[in-house]
Design a protein around this motif. Sequence first.
Motif, PDB file in Angstrom:
ATOM      1  N   PHE A   1       0.825  -1.198   0.000  1.00 46.74           N
ATOM      2  CA  PHE A   1       0.000   0.000   0.000  1.00 46.74           C
ATOM      3  C   PHE A   1       0.864   1.255   0.000  1.00 46.74           C
ATOM      4  CE2 PHE A   1       0.895  -0.991   4.388  1.00 46.74           C
ATOM      5  CZ  PHE A   1       1.103   0.236   5.009  1.00 46.74           C
ATOM      6  N   THR A   2       0.254   2.350  -0.365  1.00 42.67           N
ATOM      7  CA  THR A   2       0.905   3.664  -0.357  1.00 42.67           C
ATOM      8  C   THR A   2       0.156   4.571   0.606  1.00 42.67           C
ATOM      9  OG1 THR A   2       1.595   3.429  -2.672  1.00 42.67           O
ATOM     10  CG2 THR A   2       1.575   5.653  -1.745  1.00 42.67           C
ATOM     11  N   TRP A   3       0.877   5.113   1.586  1.00 43.98           N
ATOM     12  CA  TRP A   3       0.290   5.991   2.599  1.00 43.98           C
ATOM     13  C   TRP A   3       0.398   7.431   2.124  1.00 43.98           C
ATOM     14  CZ3 TRP A   3      -3.195   4.994   5.837  1.00 43.98           C
ATOM     15  CH2 TRP A   3      -3.426   5.779   6.974  1.00 43.98           C
ATOM     16  N   ARG A   4      -0.691   8.195   2.281  1.00 41.96           N
ATOM     17  CA  ARG A   4      -0.772   9.540   1.690  1.00 41.96           C
ATOM     18  C   ARG A   4      -0.693  10.643   2.720  1.00 41.96           C
ATOM     19  NH1 ARG A   4      -6.266  12.015  -1.068  1.00 41.96           N
ATOM     20  NH2 ARG A   4      -5.475  14.112  -1.516  1.00 41.96           N
ATOM     21  N   LEU A   5       0.141  11.620   2.435  1.00 38.33           N
ATOM     22  CA  LEU A   5       0.117  12.900   3.135  1.00 38.33           C
ATOM     23  C   LEU A   5      -0.821  13.807   2.350  1.00 38.33           C
ATOM     24  CD1 LEU A   5       1.023  14.991   5.205  1.00 38.33           C
ATOM     25  CD2 LEU A   5       3.055  15.415   3.807  1.00 38.33           C
ATOM     26  N   ASN A   6      -1.969  14.081   2.909  1.00 40.41           N
ATOM     27  CA  ASN A   6      -3.000  14.837   2.205  1.00 40.41           C
ATOM     28  C   ASN A   6      -2.483  16.214   1.796  1.00 40.41           C
ATOM     29  OD1 ASN A   6      -5.410  15.829   1.195  1.00 40.41           O
ATOM     30  ND2 ASN A   6      -6.622  15.111   2.922  1.00 40.41           N
ATOM     31  N   GLU A   7      -2.816  16.607   0.575  1.00 41.72           N
ATOM     32  CA  GLU A   7      -2.349  17.895   0.062  1.00 41.72           C
ATOM     33  C   GLU A   7      -2.801  19.053   0.946  1.00 41.72           C
ATOM     34  OE1 GLU A   7      -2.232  15.030  -3.284  1.00 41.72           O
ATOM     35  OE2 GLU A   7      -3.611  15.465  -1.642  1.00 41.72           O
ATOM     36  N   VAL A   8      -4.019  18.977   1.465  1.00 37.59           N
ATOM     37  CA  VAL A   8      -4.505  20.073   2.300  1.00 37.59           C
ATOM     38  C   VAL A   8      -3.671  20.191   3.575  1.00 37.59           C
ATOM     39  CG1 VAL A   8      -6.247  18.730   3.573  1.00 37.59           C
ATOM     40  CG2 VAL A   8      -6.605  21.183   3.180  1.00 37.59           C
ATOM     41  N   ASP A   9      -3.122  19.077   4.059  1.00 37.22           N
ATOM     42  CA  ASP A   9      -2.281  19.131   5.253  1.00 37.22           C
ATOM     43  C   ASP A   9      -0.938  19.794   4.975  1.00 37.22           C
ATOM     44  OD1 ASP A   9      -4.163  17.893   6.899  1.00 37.22           O
ATOM     45  OD2 ASP A   9      -3.485  15.895   6.337  1.00 37.22           O
ATOM     46  N   THR A  10      -0.428  19.609   3.763  1.00 38.73           N
ATOM     47  CA  THR A  10       0.854  20.263   3.444  1.00 38.73           C
ATOM     48  C   THR A  10       0.703  21.777   3.412  1.00 38.73           C
ATOM     49  OG1 THR A  10       0.562  20.235   1.016  1.00 38.73           O
ATOM     50  CG2 THR A  10       1.546  18.273   2.044  1.00 38.73           C
TER      51      THR A  10
ATOM     52  N   THR B   1      -0.894  23.495   5.681  1.00 38.42           N
ATOM     53  CA  THR B   1      -1.015  24.014   7.044  1.00 38.42           C
ATOM     54  C   THR B   1       0.087  23.526   7.979  1.00 38.42           C
ATOM     55  OG1 THR B   1      -2.507  22.205   7.648  1.00 38.42           O
ATOM     56  CG2 THR B   1      -3.523  24.226   6.830  1.00 38.42           C
ATOM     57  N   MET B   2       0.742  22.420   7.663  1.00 35.29           N
ATOM     58  CA  MET B   2       1.777  21.879   8.541  1.00 35.29           C
ATOM     59  C   MET B   2       3.038  22.734   8.504  1.00 35.29           C
ATOM     60  SD  MET B   2       1.194  17.856   7.521  1.00 35.29           S
ATOM     61  CE  MET B   2       2.643  17.220   8.365  1.00 35.29           C
ATOM     62  N   THR B   3       3.883  22.538   9.501  1.00 33.12           N
ATOM     63  CA  THR B   3       5.207  23.137   9.501  1.00 33.12           C
ATOM     64  C   THR B   3       6.192  22.131   8.905  1.00 33.12           C
ATOM     65  OG1 THR B   3       5.780  22.276  11.684  1.00 33.12           O
ATOM     66  CG2 THR B   3       4.650  24.426  11.590  1.00 33.12           C
ATOM     67  N   VAL B   4       7.371  22.599   8.578  1.00 39.26           N
ATOM     68  CA  VAL B   4       8.397  21.692   8.042  1.00 39.26           C
ATOM     69  C   VAL B   4       8.750  20.595   9.049  1.00 39.26           C
ATOM     70  CG1 VAL B   4      10.839  21.552   7.367  1.00 39.26           C
ATOM     71  CG2 VAL B   4       9.330  23.265   6.322  1.00 39.26           C
ATOM     72  N   PRO B   5       8.966  20.902  10.341  1.00 43.77           N
ATOM     73  CA  PRO B   5       9.222  19.810  11.297  1.00 43.77           C
ATOM     74  C   PRO B   5       8.080  18.804  11.367  1.00 43.77           C
ATOM     75  CG  PRO B   5       9.901  21.898  12.245  1.00 43.77           C
ATOM     76  CD  PRO B   5       9.175  22.234  10.983  1.00 43.77           C
TER      77      PRO B   5
ATOM     78  N   GLN C   1       4.306  28.101   1.875  1.00 45.02           N
ATOM     79  CA  GLN C   1       4.361  27.205   3.024  1.00 45.02           C
ATOM     80  C   GLN C   1       4.256  25.751   2.580  1.00 45.02           C
ATOM     81  OE1 GLN C   1       1.547  28.087   6.116  1.00 45.02           O
ATOM     82  NE2 GLN C   1       1.991  26.243   7.294  1.00 45.02           N
ATOM     83  N   ALA C   2       3.327  25.469   1.682  1.00 44.41           N
ATOM     84  CA  ALA C   2       3.189  24.103   1.177  1.00 44.41           C
ATOM     85  C   ALA C   2       4.428  23.684   0.396  1.00 44.41           C
ATOM     86  CB  ALA C   2       1.949  23.991   0.299  1.00 44.41           C
ATOM     87  N   ALA C   3       4.989  24.606  -0.363  1.00 45.22           N
ATOM     88  CA  ALA C   3       6.183  24.280  -1.134  1.00 45.22           C
ATOM     89  C   ALA C   3       7.334  23.876  -0.224  1.00 45.22           C
ATOM     90  CB  ALA C   3       6.586  25.473  -2.002  1.00 45.22           C
ATOM     91  N   ALA C   4       7.481  24.574   0.919  1.00 49.54           N
ATOM     92  CA  ALA C   4       8.531  24.202   1.867  1.00 49.54           C
ATOM     93  C   ALA C   4       8.279  22.791   2.402  1.00 49.54           C
ATOM     94  CB  ALA C   4       8.576  25.205   3.016  1.00 49.54           C
ATOM     95  N   ASN C   5       7.019  22.450   2.624  1.00 48.65           N
ATOM     96  CA  ASN C   5       6.693  21.108   3.106  1.00 48.65           C
ATOM     97  C   ASN C   5       6.907  20.048   2.034  1.00 48.65           C
ATOM     98  OD1 ASN C   5       5.920  21.715   5.802  1.00 48.65           O
ATOM     99  ND2 ASN C   5       3.978  22.545   5.058  1.00 48.65           N
ATOM    100  N   ILE C   6       6.573  20.373   0.796  1.00 49.30           N
ATOM    101  CA  ILE C   6       6.800  19.426  -0.305  1.00 49.30           C
ATOM    102  C   ILE C   6       8.291  19.149  -0.449  1.00 49.30           C
ATOM    103  CG2 ILE C   6       6.654  19.106  -2.801  1.00 49.30           C
ATOM    104  CD1 ILE C   6       3.965  18.791  -1.439  1.00 49.30           C
ATOM    105  N   ARG C   7       9.092  20.172  -0.386  1.00 53.59           N
ATOM    106  CA  ARG C   7      10.546  19.983  -0.498  1.00 53.59           C
ATOM    107  C   ARG C   7      11.080  19.180   0.690  1.00 53.59           C
ATOM    108  NH1 ARG C   7      13.369  23.449  -4.161  1.00 53.59           N
ATOM    109  NH2 ARG C   7      11.966  24.847  -5.315  1.00 53.59           N
TER     110      ARG C   7
END
Length: 348
Positions: free
Chosen positions: A285-294, A296-300, A329-335
Amino acid sequence: MTTSSTSKLQLPHKKLAWSVSGGIEALGTLSHIPFHLLFTDADAITEAYLRGVPLARELFGPDVSLSPPRWAAISYGHINCLGSQLIFPTESEVAHTPLFHSLADAICTLQKEIDFTRTGLFSHYLNLWKTLKKRFPQENIPFGGFGAEGPVTTAWLLRGHAFFTDLYDDPLSVCRYLELVTTSVIRYKQLICRINGDSTPTANGISVEDDGAALIAPGNWPRFVVPYLDRCFSALTGGPRSAHIEGLCVDHLRFLDQLHIAHFDPSVSPKLSPKTIRSHAKVYFTWRLNEVDTATMTVPETENWVARAAADGAPAVRTGIWRNNCTKQAAANIRAFCRCCKELNGTA
């Protein structure tokens, strides 16, 4: 947990597979193209792609896989060809109308063979596909994005919410209805395969998306879900079976192995975790980090998410870019997501 410590983890799997993807929905957002135009308008799609790709690369970096030029995905192509009307609200996802007011009406209608290419908006999307292929001859653009859902979801979409009371009021008719729905889904998907030049059944495997199946209690799966999903897979592929079903609970998981699912995409499934999937099913299976969470989340927090998913036994993780996370903010999380996955695999 920070990125400096992710590489010290002992992964349950030799490698953590990972991916980040995006398509015209994000490219249109970055290019300030009205969302509803991306479903139907070749000029809007072309502009979104040409302007959006460099913007996405600059914002999110080189590790995001961007789809070729296409219209914004519609899951209701099949039911539209059966007679359900599609509605395109301004700046919104596509809506649809239920079609059948009774099981008897549904069964009567679905017994008639339909030429999908001559109904609904199929010819529009076939022409739109040909236009995009001419404008971007260097790109490999399969015909897709005017799709079909799995048997249970399709039955729900066509009948409306009454489908779920039908299960108890008239289960014998529901089984006949599901047989006819499954036949129709298979025929539609076979048509798409032929347009794309694929043999049917294909040895390359196929994916079936059936979120509605999660709304059927596990005790009713042997009667109302398993036979129809199995028939759908058997008719469409001799290769690997992939299933996308959101919202399953632990007691559903055993059926994934019974169906010989090779890859499971739980997507947004709050009742599951990597640990519960691993302990109740053998399926990859593949576990997903929801796009909407990226968004609002912080990099840590993103770093912790990746490390925790890997430590809990997820063999693969994914996230993406969409309309709701085209921000700095999302871009920092994606990276950070990409960086952590590389560190865990020793490829950073």
